[in-house]
Design a protein around this motif. Structure first.
Motif, mmCIF file in Angstrom:
data_model
loop_
_atom_site.group_PDB
_atom_site.id
_atom_site.type_symbol
_atom_site.label_atom_id
_atom_site.label_comp_id
_atom_site.label_asym_id
_atom_site.label_seq_id
_atom_site.Cartn_x
_atom_site.Cartn_y
_atom_site.Cartn_z
ATOM 1 N N ARG A 537 0.833 -1.209 0.000
ATOM 2 C CA ARG A 537 0.000 0.000 0.000
ATOM 3 C C ARG A 537 0.864 1.254 0.000
ATOM 4 O O ARG A 537 1.875 1.336 0.689
ATOM 5 N N THR A 538 0.444 2.241 -0.770
ATOM 6 C CA THR A 538 1.120 3.532 -0.806
ATOM 7 C C THR A 538 0.130 4.625 -0.449
ATOM 8 O O THR A 538 -0.923 4.745 -1.076
ATOM 9 N N ARG A 539 0.462 5.419 0.564
ATOM 10 C CA ARG A 539 -0.379 6.574 0.909
ATOM 11 C C ARG A 539 -0.146 7.688 -0.108
ATOM 12 O O ARG A 539 0.924 7.799 -0.707
ATOM 13 N N ARG A 540 -1.146 8.516 -0.294
ATOM 14 C CA ARG A 540 -1.116 9.478 -1.388
ATOM 15 C C ARG A 540 -0.671 10.878 -0.973
ATOM 16 O O ARG A 540 -0.279 11.674 -1.808
ATOM 17 N N ALA A 541 -0.759 11.216 0.313
ATOM 18 C CA ALA A 541 -0.548 12.603 0.704
ATOM 19 C C ALA A 541 0.381 12.694 1.904
ATOM 20 O O ALA A 541 0.573 11.733 2.647
ATOM 21 N N GLY A 542 0.977 13.885 2.058
ATOM 22 C CA GLY A 542 1.757 14.181 3.245
ATOM 23 C C GLY A 542 3.247 14.048 3.041
ATOM 24 O O GLY A 542 3.738 13.610 1.998
ATOM 25 N N SER A 543 3.978 14.447 4.065
ATOM 26 C CA SER A 543 5.428 14.338 4.064
ATOM 27 C C SER A 543 5.895 13.773 5.394
ATOM 28 O O SER A 543 5.170 13.787 6.390
ATOM 29 N N CYS A 544 7.119 13.269 5.396
ATOM 30 C CA CYS A 544 7.719 12.680 6.591
ATOM 31 C C CYS A 544 9.082 13.335 6.809
ATOM 32 O O CYS A 544 9.815 13.598 5.852
ATOM 33 N N THR A 545 9.422 13.603 8.067
ATOM 34 C CA THR A 545 10.725 14.149 8.407
ATOM 35 C C THR A 545 11.446 13.194 9.339
ATOM 36 O O THR A 545 10.871 12.736 10.334
ATOM 37 N N VAL A 546 12.679 12.858 8.975
ATOM 38 C CA VAL A 546 13.543 12.030 9.817
ATOM 39 C C VAL A 546 14.437 12.956 10.629
ATOM 40 O O VAL A 546 15.054 13.878 10.075
ATOM 41 N N HIS A 547 14.523 12.728 11.947
ATOM 42 C CA HIS A 547 15.288 13.581 12.849
ATOM 43 C C HIS A 547 16.437 12.797 13.463
ATOM 44 O O HIS A 547 16.318 11.590 13.707
ATOM 45 N N TRP A 548 17.551 13.460 13.737
ATOM 46 C CA TRP A 548 18.663 12.824 14.446
ATOM 47 C C TRP A 548 19.390 13.861 15.289
ATOM 48 O O TRP A 548 19.258 15.063 15.085
ATOM 49 N N GLY A 549 20.137 13.358 16.259
ATOM 50 C CA GLY A 549 20.886 14.228 17.158
ATOM 51 C C GLY A 549 20.866 13.684 18.571
ATOM 52 O O GLY A 549 20.324 12.596 18.832
ATOM 53 N N PRO A 550 21.425 14.413 19.545
ATOM 54 C CA PRO A 550 21.484 13.926 20.929
ATOM 55 C C PRO A 550 20.122 13.563 21.514
ATOM 56 O O PRO A 550 20.021 12.604 22.295
ATOM 57 N N ASP A 551 19.083 14.303 21.159
ATOM 58 C CA ASP A 551 17.743 14.003 21.672
ATOM 59 C C ASP A 551 17.015 12.966 20.830
ATOM 60 O O ASP A 551 15.962 12.465 21.242
ATOM 61 N N HIS A 552 17.554 12.668 19.666
ATOM 62 C CA HIS A 552 16.930 11.705 18.759
ATOM 63 C C HIS A 552 18.026 10.793 18.186
ATOM 64 O O HIS A 552 18.412 10.941 17.022
ATOM 65 N N PRO A 553 18.522 9.855 19.009
ATOM 66 C CA PRO A 553 19.674 9.025 18.597
ATOM 67 C C PRO A 553 19.311 7.960 17.559
ATOM 68 O O PRO A 553 19.279 6.759 17.841
#
Length: 562
Positions: A537-553
């Motif tokens: 399945r593929t969703r049609r809308a929206g965006s995703c953000t990947v986060h990294w750093g000391p608070d998000h290892p």
């Protein structure tokens, strides 16, 4: 071609080089398949067709029995499936044979040979009778010539196969020793039957067969498989079944008691077991096969790994000799050498085997589980500063590279910890993969359904289904519970743990390991350049953000073996 950047940045994982060459290869394989069928020697085999077997509830199942010519009794190899025991290769006018259409639509990377008594994914009766075995090929309930209404992967089906085992064990031509052997569904039917512990069952050989239909095939990351399952379901339309697997996949989005009833009790399996756990079937059987090896209760169990074609391997002389050595030991009582606990095959590309060696366990006890941290400059053994990368769910993706500093073997599963947020939606169906690159050249491996440009490994997970089953999860193998959904709120950053399937790959010094992340399946649906028939399945809308750093290892955990 320039070397692919190791920096974190946008990627479109479904665009990889060498598509034209691969498409031409696919066309040639469709026109001229590499399957060789030979007529069996009628003077050496007795064939008893449509023998009736009465199950414990009074339903009649029907089997074909292939026996060596001559007096005496023989051990029995049994296979049970929904594909039709009578659907064997047939003669064409002017010579040659018609074989199952799957051999044409699914790529065959190497030559396959068997006799004209061989049905889809079943042992070759001509070969096994020549080695002193009776081969029983059974139509499951609701399939072929058998009566009743079938119930895919149910306890009823397991009891039926157990009844077939006992019937075979008490025939006049039988020594009373029965083994189970076969590929895919012919392996699935073994797990539940062995858990029933029929007295005549002496050994099983589930050759690539998952153990949990929800997690392995139908909804591997919590979102539905809509490609292979649709094709398979159409092929099964002639069977009489209580339900449709396709419908169950779409109507039952969470694991409940119904799904749990389709999972065999692996701990109850005590007979000697030879499991084929292929690294080239990540979309279907790889994880479940190896999970079966790890969790059965058998004191004598063996794992045979490879990354070649599924059917070419099963019918290869090496694999048949391994199966024979195992079954001779347990069905004939011969003093043949015990197989190693693990036969490990390590590759550095699709066609290049580095080593085949014996190991004592899986995963390997000497594994160094090593984190590669997400950073702005790609992946690294050391974490760095804060960063993020956004991509569109429908058309975008992200990539992170690591140049391998020395020859490094990665053998085992991998695990990815991401921190993600979404915009314009409350969920994202994350699909992630680990690739190998030599400069600007993408290195492909054998994959599910004969796909010849697969990645090293792949994983899936809907972010809303991120809650883990803490009683079963391990750091290198997170297992979601899939029992409740937790949509993401606006701006909310959540941790997501994604399991990537098992593999065994050597990376040479200077090659690149590349992590790719997207909100959709990582290959096109085109049957000539993509991983047909796999689709999700593929969703049609929206965006995703990947986060990294000391608070998000965020990190990729890799299995380094020395």
């Amino acid at each position: 071609m320039q070397e692919r950047s190791t920096r974190a940045g946008p990627d479109r994982p479904w665009h990889r080089p060498d598509r034209v060459r691969y498409a031409l290869e696919r066309l040639r394989g469709i026109v001229r398949i590499s399957v060789s069928v030979s007529p069996h020697d009628r003077s050496s085999i007795v064939l008893d067709r449509d023998q009736a077997v009465l199950t414990r509830d009074g339903t009649v199942l029907r089997v074909n029995v292939h026996r060596p010519v001559g007096e005496g009794t023989f051990p029995v190899i049994l296979c049970a499936h929904p594909y039709g025991k009578d659907k064997v290769p047939t003669r064409r006018r002017g010579g040659g044979y018609r074989v199952s259409f799957q051999y044409r639509v699914l790529r065959q990377p190497a030559a396959i040979a068997f006799s004209d008594l061989t049905t889809w994914e079943a042992p070759d009766p001509a070969w096994w009778t020549a080695h002193g075995y009776v081969v029983v090929n059974a139509d499951l309930r609701g399939a072929g010539a058998s009566d009743g209404i079938g119930d895919w992967l149910s306890r009823q089906e397991s009891e039926d196969v157990a009844d077939l085992v006992e019937w075979a064990g008490h025939q006049s031509w039988s020594t009373g020793s029965v083994g189970l052997l076969g590929v895919s569904y012919l392996a699935l039917s073994q797990w539940g039957a062995a858990a029933q512990r029929p007295p005549s069952l002496r050994a099983i050989v589930p050759w690539e067969g998952f153990t949990d239909p929800y997690r392995a095939l139908l909804r591997p990351g919590g979102f539905p498989e809509v490609g292979f399952l649709r094709l398979w379901s159409r092929g099964m339309e002639g069977n009489r079944q209580a339900y449709s697997l396709m419908a169950a996949c779409l109507r039952r989005p969470l694991i409940d008691d119904w799904w749990r009833s389709r999972v065999p009790d692996l701990h109850r399996i005590e007979v000697p077991t030879l499991v084929c756990g292929s690294f080239s079937d990540n979309n279907l059987h790889s994880r479940g096969s190896i999970d079966g090896f790890e969790h059965i209760g058998s004191a004598e169990r063996h794992l045979y790994t490879h990354r070649a074609g599924k059917w070419a391997t099963f019918y290869s002389e090496e694999a048949k000799q391994t199966q024979l050595q195992f079954l001779d030991r347990h069905l004939k009582g011969r003093d043949t050498p015990m197989l190693p606990p693990v036969r490990l095959e390590v590759r550095e590309s699709g066609n290049q085997i580095v080593e085949v060696r014996e190991e004592q366990e899986w995963p390997l006890a000497r594994t160094r589980w090593t984190p590669l941290h997400l950073r702005t400059d790609g992946l690294d053994l050391e974490p760095a500063g804060t960063g993020s990368l956004e991509f569109g769910i429908r058309k975008g993706g992200a990539g992170f590279g690591w140049i391998v500093p020395a020859d490094t073997e990665l053998t085992g599963p991998m695990a990815l910890r991401l921190y993600v947020s979404v915009d314009g939606t409350d969920d994202v169906d994350l699909t992630v993969g680990v690739e190998k690159w030599r400069g600007g050249s993408y290195v492909g491996f054998e994959g599910s359904y004969g796909f010849g440009r697969d990645r090293v490994t792949t994983g899936w997970l809907s972010a809303s289904l991120r809650d883990l089953d803490e009683t079963r999860s391990r750091p290198f193998q997170p297992i979601p519970s899939f029992t409740s959904r937790a949509p993401l709120g606006p701006g909310e950053i959540v941790p997501v743990d994604i399991a990537l399937g098992p593999s065994s790959t050597l990376f040479r010094r200077g090659e690149q390991l590349r992590l790719v992340i997207a909100g959709r399946w990582l290959w096109p649906r085109n049957p000539f350049t993509g991983a047909f028939p796999a689709a999700y399945r593929t969703r049609r809308a929206g965006s995703c953000t990947v986060h990294w750093g000391p608070d998000h290892p965020a990190r990729l955990l890799i299995p380094v073996v020395s």
